[in-house]
Design an enzyme around this catalytic site. Structure first.
Site, PDB file in Angstrom:
ATOM      1  N   SER A   1      -9.767  -0.542   7.258  1.00  0.00           N
ATOM      2  CA  SER A   1      -9.191  -0.513   5.915  1.00  0.00           C
ATOM      3  C   SER A   1      -8.515  -1.803   5.489  1.00  0.00           C
ATOM      4  O   SER A   1      -8.222  -1.984   4.307  1.00  0.00           O
ATOM      5  CB  SER A   1      -8.182   0.639   5.811  1.00  0.00           C
TER       6      SER A   1
ATOM      7  N   LYS B   1       0.845  -1.192   0.000  1.00  0.00           N
ATOM      8  CA  LYS B   1       0.000   0.000   0.000  1.00  0.00           C
ATOM      9  C   LYS B   1       0.882   1.244   0.000  1.00  0.00           C
ATOM     10  O   LYS B   1       1.887   1.302   0.723  1.00  0.00           O
ATOM     11  CB  LYS B   1      -0.909  -0.021   1.226  1.00  0.00           C
TER      12      LYS B   1
ATOM     13  N   SER C   1      -9.451   1.708   3.046  1.00  0.00           N
ATOM     14  CA  SER C   1      -8.631   2.536   2.183  1.00  0.00           C
ATOM     15  C   SER C   1      -7.556   1.744   1.448  1.00  0.00           C
ATOM     16  O   SER C   1      -6.966   2.219   0.468  1.00  0.00           O
ATOM     17  CB  SER C   1      -7.966   3.645   3.011  1.00  0.00           C
TER      18      SER C   1
END
Length: 584
Positions: free
Chosen positions: A172, A74, A148
């Site tokens: 997330s 990420k 997210s």
């Protein structure tokens, strides 16, 4: 090519591919997928991949536990020499060193493929809040990937990575796992290092993993749960939560939210899917216990209504003030009230959170885990565009409270909805019960049973004498937070003796080769952290060893050394300590 851990490493051993060949193919596949799914912000070039591949040259598959496994990162987690953007180009920086966890994985043989897309500054649960494009679902194009950590689960679900790293502050790492049919592990806070992770809320952030199976998540956790002096929020992993704690779960009590606390936001399938999940846990040996979820949900509301929004602002506020156009409008709206949060509000919110945590902990202490849906209802991309804040809030109904309350959680695939969209549940538990939760998740997935019995932060103890409920020494258990699990008998292989001396009067239980009988016993459970002090207080000739119960189980319990039987009375005929006391 299958990218699950075992299949890929088997292919390497058999010589059907090499890390260099595979990563070249995966890079091309990822580039082709990126136009549609927007999963990567930065794919490593062949030149950028080469140092990682060269490090594996001459190594055998068995020399490194993650040899040649491709993984995605990420883009709020640092990879040395590659920009970290947090989905905000104006904020981007290029780190000189990788995040601690990324460096660990590379040292274990894993190969980074690229940096994945996310909701800007990890603020959102849907995966559409990025200037690099919205991440669509891996199964249905009209739905989001979830966020997210939006691109990371896509990398695994679409077959370009064996596993991926995300982060989780409010869900997330769990919401996108559910929407893409993956296991999303949000380990206990501080268990995986966050050094080199751009904070969303520094006090709450966790790095998460996305895998196809709970067994793979367990393996990653066992390899990387290490105290990191570079991370001031790092915590030591207790021995009861190491890799050997992943095993078979036999009987357990799991919390199920009351009907009035369950929310499916109009989804016609959610209630039945969740009922099916409860039934599946019962079939695995679980006993459901109704749980009042209201204090958990009140804690969740503090996350965006309280001062933790100001904690997010502490990271991006300077850029937002200097160049508000660099921040997406929906993110600006979320953070707008942060500058007005003062110290008094902050402390009041912290006090309320602590009150709620005390209530929630008391409920959790009676359970082995809690089962919830991961999301109440999946929302479409069109619904998110029409009502971005409301729909995003709905996605976090079952996830927002977990980090605030310092619990561990694992999202597990559970079913598919009528339209083919994945649907999942979450198992959550006390901090440092991660491997236990993963054990349950593996059983829930129908995986082959691992060896050994799963462990959590509780130790079972078989007592046969003065520690029985209501007797003279039972308070030693109660004061350590113990609770009675069951009243039963031993296997018919023991003799019971009233030992000489006292007070208090004490029995000695001895395993014998012949002429044994079943002895009345109780099984108690106490926090593992309290077991040491209990053990050191046991006087000779008694000690703790393994006691076999009538159903064949072996549990830790009181035993007696043979030398201590001098002057004792054989009381086996009374069937137990209570029976002997009653006749006195």
């Amino acid at each position: 090519m299958k990218l699950d851990f075992d299949s890929l490493q088997r292919a390497y051993r058999e010589g059907t591919t090499t890390p260099r060949q595979l990563l070249t193919e995966l890079r091309a596949k990822a580039a082709a997928l990126n136009d549609e799914y927007r999963l990567f912000i930065h794919l490593l070039s062949e030149a950028q991949l080469e140092p990682y591949l060269a490090a594996l040259d001459g190594q055998s598959v068995d020399s490194l536990p993650l040899f040649g496994l491709p993984f995605a990162i990420k883009d709020n987690i640092d990879l040395a020499g590659i920009p970290t953007t947090a989905a905000c180009p104006a904020f981007a920086y290029t780190p000189e060193r990788s995040a601690t966890l990324v460096a660990q994985l590379i040292a274990l043989g894993a190969v980074p493929l690229g940096k994945t897309n996310l909701d800007q500054f990890a603020t959102g649960l849907n995966g559409t809040r990025s200037p690099f494009g919205a991440c669509r679902n891996s199964v249905l194009p009209d739905y989001p990937s979830g966020g997210s950590s939006a691109g990371s689960p896509l990398a695994v679900a679409l077959g370009v990575a064996s596993f991926a790293l995300g982060t989780d502050t409010a869900g997330s790492g769990r919401v996108p796992a559910a929407l893409n049919n993956l296991v999303g592990l949000k380990a206990s806070k501080g268990l995986l290092s966050t050094a080199g992770v751009l904070p969303a809320c520094r006090t709450l952030d966790c790095v998460t993993t996305f895998t196809h199976s709970a067994a793979e998540a367990s393996r990653l956790l066992a390899l990387t749960a290490r105290f990191d002096p570079l991370d001031e929020y790092s915590r030591h992993n207790p021995a009861w939560n190491d890799g050997s704690a992943f095993g078979v779960v036999q009987t357990f009590r799991f919390g199920v939210p009351r009907n009035e606390d369950l929310q499916f936001f109009g989804c016609s399938e959610g209630a039945q899917l969740f009922a099916d999940a409860v039934q599946r846990l019962q079939q695995l040996g679980g006993t459901p216990v109704e749980l009042d979820l209201s204090p958990f949900l009140e804690a969740a509301r503090l996350l965006y209504e309280g001062p933790w929004v100001a904690e997010r602002y502490s990271v991006v506020g300077e850029l937002m003030e200097r160049d508000p156009g660099a921040i997406l409008p929906v993110i600006r709206a979320v953070l707008a009230k942060a500058p007005s949060v003062d110290g008094v509000q902050t402390f009041r919110a912290q006090y309320r959170l602590q009150q709620l945590k005390a209530q929630c902990d008391a409920l959790m202490n009676e359970l082995d885990c809690v089962l919830t849906p991961t999301i109440g209802r999946p929302v479409t991309l069109a619904e998110l565009a029409a009502e971005p804040v409301l729909r995003n809030s709905e996605l976090g109904y079952y996830t927002n409270f977990v980090n605030l309350l310092d619990y561990a959680a694992v999202a597990v695939p559970s079913a598919f909805m009528a339209n083919g969209l994945p649907w999942g549940v979450t198992l959550l538990g006390r901090a440092f019960t991660d491997q236990y939760l993963l054990s349950l998740a593996a059983a829930y997935q129908g995986a082959p049973a691992p060896t050994g019995r799963a462990r959590n932060d509780r130790a079972r103890l078989v007592v046969c004498g003065a520690h029985l409920e209501g007797l003279a020494l039972n308070g030693q258990l109660r004061q350590r937070g113990a609770r009675l699990l069951e009243k039963t008998v031993s296997s018919p292989d023991y003799r019971l003796y009233a030992l000489a001396g006292g007070p208090p009067l004490r029995p000695g239980m001895l395993r014998v080769a012949e002429d044994g009988v079943a002895i009345e016993v109780e099984v108690w459970e106490l926090p593992s952290s309290e077991l040491g002090s209990f053990l050191t207080g046991i006087p000779a000739p008694l000690g703790l060893g393994k006691v076999q119960l009538a159903d064949g189980r072996w549990e830790s319990g009181f035993i007696c050394e043979a030398y201590g039987l001098a002057g004792s009375e054989d009381i086996s005929g009374f069937g137990g300590w209570r029976g002997w006391l009653a006749q006195r």
